[in-house]
Design a protein around this motif. Structure first.
Motif, PDB file in Angstrom:
ATOM      1  N   TYR A 143       0.854  -1.193   0.000  1.00  0.00           N
ATOM      2  CA  TYR A 143       0.000   0.000   0.000  1.00  0.00           C
ATOM      3  C   TYR A 143       0.889   1.242   0.000  1.00  0.00           C
ATOM      4  CZ  TYR A 143      -4.024   2.944   0.953  1.00  0.00           C
ATOM      5  OH  TYR A 143      -5.015   3.891   0.872  1.00  0.00           O
ATOM      6  N   LEU A 144       1.307   1.655  -1.180  1.00  0.00           N
ATOM      7  CA  LEU A 144       2.289   2.722  -1.310  1.00  0.00           C
ATOM      8  C   LEU A 144       1.788   4.112  -0.915  1.00  0.00           C
ATOM      9  CD1 LEU A 144       4.193   1.646  -4.535  1.00  0.00           C
ATOM     10  CD2 LEU A 144       4.691   1.123  -2.145  1.00  0.00           C
ATOM     11  N   PRO A 145       0.473   4.423  -0.995  1.00  0.00           N
ATOM     12  CA  PRO A 145       0.068   5.772  -0.582  1.00  0.00           C
ATOM     13  C   PRO A 145       0.472   6.143   0.841  1.00  0.00           C
ATOM     14  CG  PRO A 145      -1.709   4.739  -1.809  1.00  0.00           C
ATOM     15  CD  PRO A 145      -0.655   3.681  -1.592  1.00  0.00           C
ATOM     16  N   SER A 146       0.673   5.140   1.693  1.00  0.00           N
ATOM     17  CA  SER A 146       0.991   5.446   3.090  1.00  0.00           C
ATOM     18  C   SER A 146       2.475   5.411   3.412  1.00  0.00           C
ATOM     19  CB  SER A 146       0.247   4.476   4.025  1.00  0.00           C
ATOM     20  OG  SER A 146      -1.148   4.708   3.977  1.00  0.00           O
ATOM     21  N   ILE A 147       3.346   5.203   2.399  1.00  0.00           N
ATOM     22  CA  ILE A 147       4.779   5.237   2.700  1.00  0.00           C
ATOM     23  C   ILE A 147       5.221   6.639   3.113  1.00  0.00           C
ATOM     24  CG2 ILE A 147       5.300   3.288   1.186  1.00  0.00           C
ATOM     25  CD1 ILE A 147       6.447   5.302  -0.829  1.00  0.00           C
ATOM     26  N   ILE A 148       4.402   7.657   2.841  1.00  0.00           N
ATOM     27  CA  ILE A 148       4.735   9.022   3.273  1.00  0.00           C
ATOM     28  C   ILE A 148       4.855   9.109   4.785  1.00  0.00           C
ATOM     29  CG2 ILE A 148       3.690  10.133   1.269  1.00  0.00           C
ATOM     30  CD1 ILE A 148       1.236  10.717   3.110  1.00  0.00           C
ATOM     31  N   TRP A 149       4.237   8.165   5.507  1.00  0.00           N
ATOM     32  CA  TRP A 149       4.249   8.200   6.972  1.00  0.00           C
ATOM     33  C   TRP A 149       5.364   7.358   7.577  1.00  0.00           C
ATOM     34  CZ3 TRP A 149      -1.629   7.098   6.466  1.00  0.00           C
ATOM     35  CH2 TRP A 149      -2.315   8.295   6.248  1.00  0.00           C
ATOM     36  N   ILE A 150       6.160   6.683   6.762  1.00  0.00           N
ATOM     37  CA  ILE A 150       7.246   5.857   7.294  1.00  0.00           C
ATOM     38  C   ILE A 150       8.372   6.696   7.885  1.00  0.00           C
ATOM     39  CG2 ILE A 150       9.138   4.309   6.592  1.00  0.00           C
ATOM     40  CD1 ILE A 150       7.151   2.718   4.956  1.00  0.00           C
ATOM     41  N   PRO A 151       8.840   7.766   7.216  1.00  0.00           N
ATOM     42  CA  PRO A 151       9.947   8.535   7.815  1.00  0.00           C
ATOM     43  C   PRO A 151       9.638   9.060   9.211  1.00  0.00           C
ATOM     44  CG  PRO A 151       9.709   9.122   5.510  1.00  0.00           C
ATOM     45  CD  PRO A 151       8.525   8.252   5.849  1.00  0.00           C
ATOM     46  N   GLY A 152       8.402   9.454   9.475  1.00  0.00           N
ATOM     47  CA  GLY A 152       8.030   9.991  10.785  1.00  0.00           C
ATOM     48  C   GLY A 152       7.609   8.935  11.789  1.00  0.00           C
ATOM     49  N   GLY A 153       7.608   7.656  11.392  1.00  0.00           N
ATOM     50  CA  GLY A 153       7.293   6.568  12.318  1.00  0.00           C
ATOM     51  C   GLY A 153       5.826   6.249  12.463  1.00  0.00           C
ATOM     52  N   LEU A 154       4.961   6.919  11.683  1.00  0.00           N
ATOM     53  CA  LEU A 154       3.530   6.656  11.796  1.00  0.00           C
ATOM     54  C   LEU A 154       3.147   5.307  11.187  1.00  0.00           C
ATOM     55  CD1 LEU A 154       0.921   7.949  12.853  1.00  0.00           C
ATOM     56  CD2 LEU A 154       0.621   9.005  10.595  1.00  0.00           C
ATOM     57  N   ARG A 155       3.935   4.830  10.234  1.00  0.00           N
ATOM     58  CA  ARG A 155       3.720   3.512   9.638  1.00  0.00           C
ATOM     59  C   ARG A 155       5.039   2.768   9.561  1.00  0.00           C
ATOM     60  NH1 ARG A 155      -0.581   4.538  10.746  1.00  0.00           N
ATOM     61  NH2 ARG A 155      -2.532   4.489   9.555  1.00  0.00           N
ATOM     62  N   ARG A 156       4.921   1.422   9.631  1.00  0.00           N
ATOM     63  CA  ARG A 156       6.064   0.545   9.467  1.00  0.00           C
ATOM     64  C   ARG A 156       5.807  -0.367   8.274  1.00  0.00           C
ATOM     65  NH1 ARG A 156       5.562  -2.595  14.796  1.00  0.00           N
ATOM     66  NH2 ARG A 156       3.423  -2.470  14.015  1.00  0.00           N
ATOM     67  N   ARG A 157       6.855  -1.024   7.833  1.00  0.00           N
ATOM     68  CA  ARG A 157       6.749  -1.935   6.691  1.00  0.00           C
ATOM     69  C   ARG A 157       5.604  -2.924   6.858  1.00  0.00           C
ATOM     70  NH1 ARG A 157       9.923  -4.631   2.779  1.00  0.00           N
ATOM     71  NH2 ARG A 157      11.427  -2.929   2.938  1.00  0.00           N
ATOM     72  N   GLU A 158       5.513  -3.540   8.030  1.00  0.00           N
ATOM     73  CA  GLU A 158       4.496  -4.586   8.238  1.00  0.00           C
ATOM     74  C   GLU A 158       3.072  -4.047   8.204  1.00  0.00           C
ATOM     75  OE1 GLU A 158       6.748  -4.067  12.227  1.00  0.00           O
ATOM     76  OE2 GLU A 158       7.192  -3.988  10.064  1.00  0.00           O
ATOM     77  N   ASP A 159       2.914  -2.737   8.405  1.00  0.00           N
ATOM     78  CA  ASP A 159       1.579  -2.131   8.337  1.00  0.00           C
ATOM     79  C   ASP A 159       1.065  -2.043   6.906  1.00  0.00           C
ATOM     80  OD1 ASP A 159       1.579  -1.637  11.127  1.00  0.00           O
ATOM     81  OD2 ASP A 159       2.661   0.252  10.817  1.00  0.00           O
TER      82      ASP A 159
END
Length: 378
Positions: A43-59
């Protein structure tokens, strides 16, 4: 046709999976085969939240085996290498797959021709790229971060700029949250003087005003020359940069070159308003793989791929049954440009453009949409 239709779908992204659902809804007997390297949805639309820690790979990785089982889909874990017999035979690294009808939904490929592009991170290449941004930000004590994107010069629609605004604003918000924004300079660069013009003039004005409000420098309207280690070089000057995030334009998949598929000037598969591959019987294309008729602002995004998929599925079944293929799609841009705390809603269709100012509610709406969208595949 007598007997169940053999339908092959290439890809396991948004358009491909929407096509599976629509086909199965309309035809309980069809033999559906999906060809993709992995039975996973990223689900690539949410990779924007990975740098800030809101999402992780497994999410953001959804195993598709349960979905394929529910939909009675056969998965061929392989990469596509070519087509024969007018699309009736798909060549893959796992062997040949025969079909009565074909859907191409393998997405696009970023153009990596700019000299020195290896010095930049291309965020939408996937989860690993977003993790690399996260790790680089953690290691940086200060410096300049340059964020930009460009289009395919032969096909201006083949661009994915929205996520770059989100990474830009998200990084700004993250650094402020961490109390170290004053140690960083953020620079946004783009060859156009109106970056994101497909979103509408009002949106562009709002995005540039938001950059000014946040103290983000802009470098606009200058053709890119090259990237270097620590530098973005344009015809209008140089930008010193300790971290470069750059999204180039998009083109077709490399395997297209091993086929006689009709191609647009930008390298995508030419399609008509019914998502049919031009000149190929019972062959369809959806999402980023295709070049479709429509306005110059028509987006390359998951929402548009879903609309393509619905039309393609109906036309595919109608075509196999000898019925007229009349299903079309209305170009529609629908997105929430997120900052990590707020979101700007942009809706555009041939009749109107709607832009709402940044709202906290829209950030939560984007998160709610993610949960609802992924629930159908989990």
């Amino acid at each position: 046709m007598t007997g169940p239709a053999r339908i092959t779908i290439l890809g396991a992204g948004f358009g491909a999976l929407s096509c599976v659902r629509e086909l199965r809804r309309r035809d309980a007997r069809a033999q559906i085969t999906v060809v993709a390297p992995r039975a996973e949805l990223h689900y690539l639309p949410s990779i924007i939240w990975i740098p800030g820690g809101l999402r992780r790979r497994e999410d953001l990785i959804v195993p598709l085996a349960p979905f394929f089982e529910r939909m009675r889909v056969r998965h061929v874990a392989a990469e596509v290498t070519g087509l024969d017999d007018g699309g009736r035979t798909v060549h893959t690294t796992g062997g040949a797959v025969e079909n009565d009808a074909l859907v191409i939904a393998t997405g696009g490929r970023f153009i990596k021709k700019l000299p020195g592009i290896e010095h930049a991170i291309t965020p939408c290449e996937g989860i690993a790229a977003a993790e690399q941004i996260r790790d680089r930000l953690r290691a940086m004590q200060g410096g300049t971060i340059a964020v930009g994107f460009a289009a395919n010069p032969q096909e201006q629609q083949a661009v994915r700029g929205g996520p770059m605004f989100e990474f830009l604003f998200g990084i700004d918000a993250q650094l402020r949250r961490e109390g170290r924004r004053e140690r960083f300079e953020l620079v946004f660069f783009n060859p156009s003087r109106e970056p994101g013009a497909r979103l509408g003039a009002k949106t562009v004005q709002g995005l540039l005003a938001e950059m000014a409000r946040r103290g983000i420098t802009t470098h606009l309207g200058h053709k890119m020359v090259r990237l270097e280690a620590g530098k973005v070089v344009t015809e209008g000057g140089e930008i010193r940069a300790d971290l470069i995030l750059f999204m180039p334009g998009m083109t077709g998949n490399a395997w297209f070159d091993a086929t006689t598929l009709p191609r647009s000037p930008g390298g995508l598969v030419r399609a008509d308003a019914q998502c049919r591959v031009e000149g190929w019987q019972h062959c369809y294309v959806v999402g980023d793989s295709g070049s479709f008729p429509g306005p110059d602002w028509a987006p390359k995004q998951a929402h548009m791929a879903d609309l393509h998929a619905r039309a393609a599925a109906q036309n595919l079944l109608d075509g196999l049954a000898g019925r007229p293929q009349q299903a079309g799609f209305v170009p529609e841009l629908a997105c929430i440009i997120d900052t990590g705390t707020h979101g700007t809603l942009v809706l555009r269709n041939p009749q109107r453009t709607l832009v709402l100012p940044p709202l906290r509610l829209m950030h939560w709406a984007k998160r709610a949409f993610e949960r609802r969208y992924l629930r159908q595949y989990r």
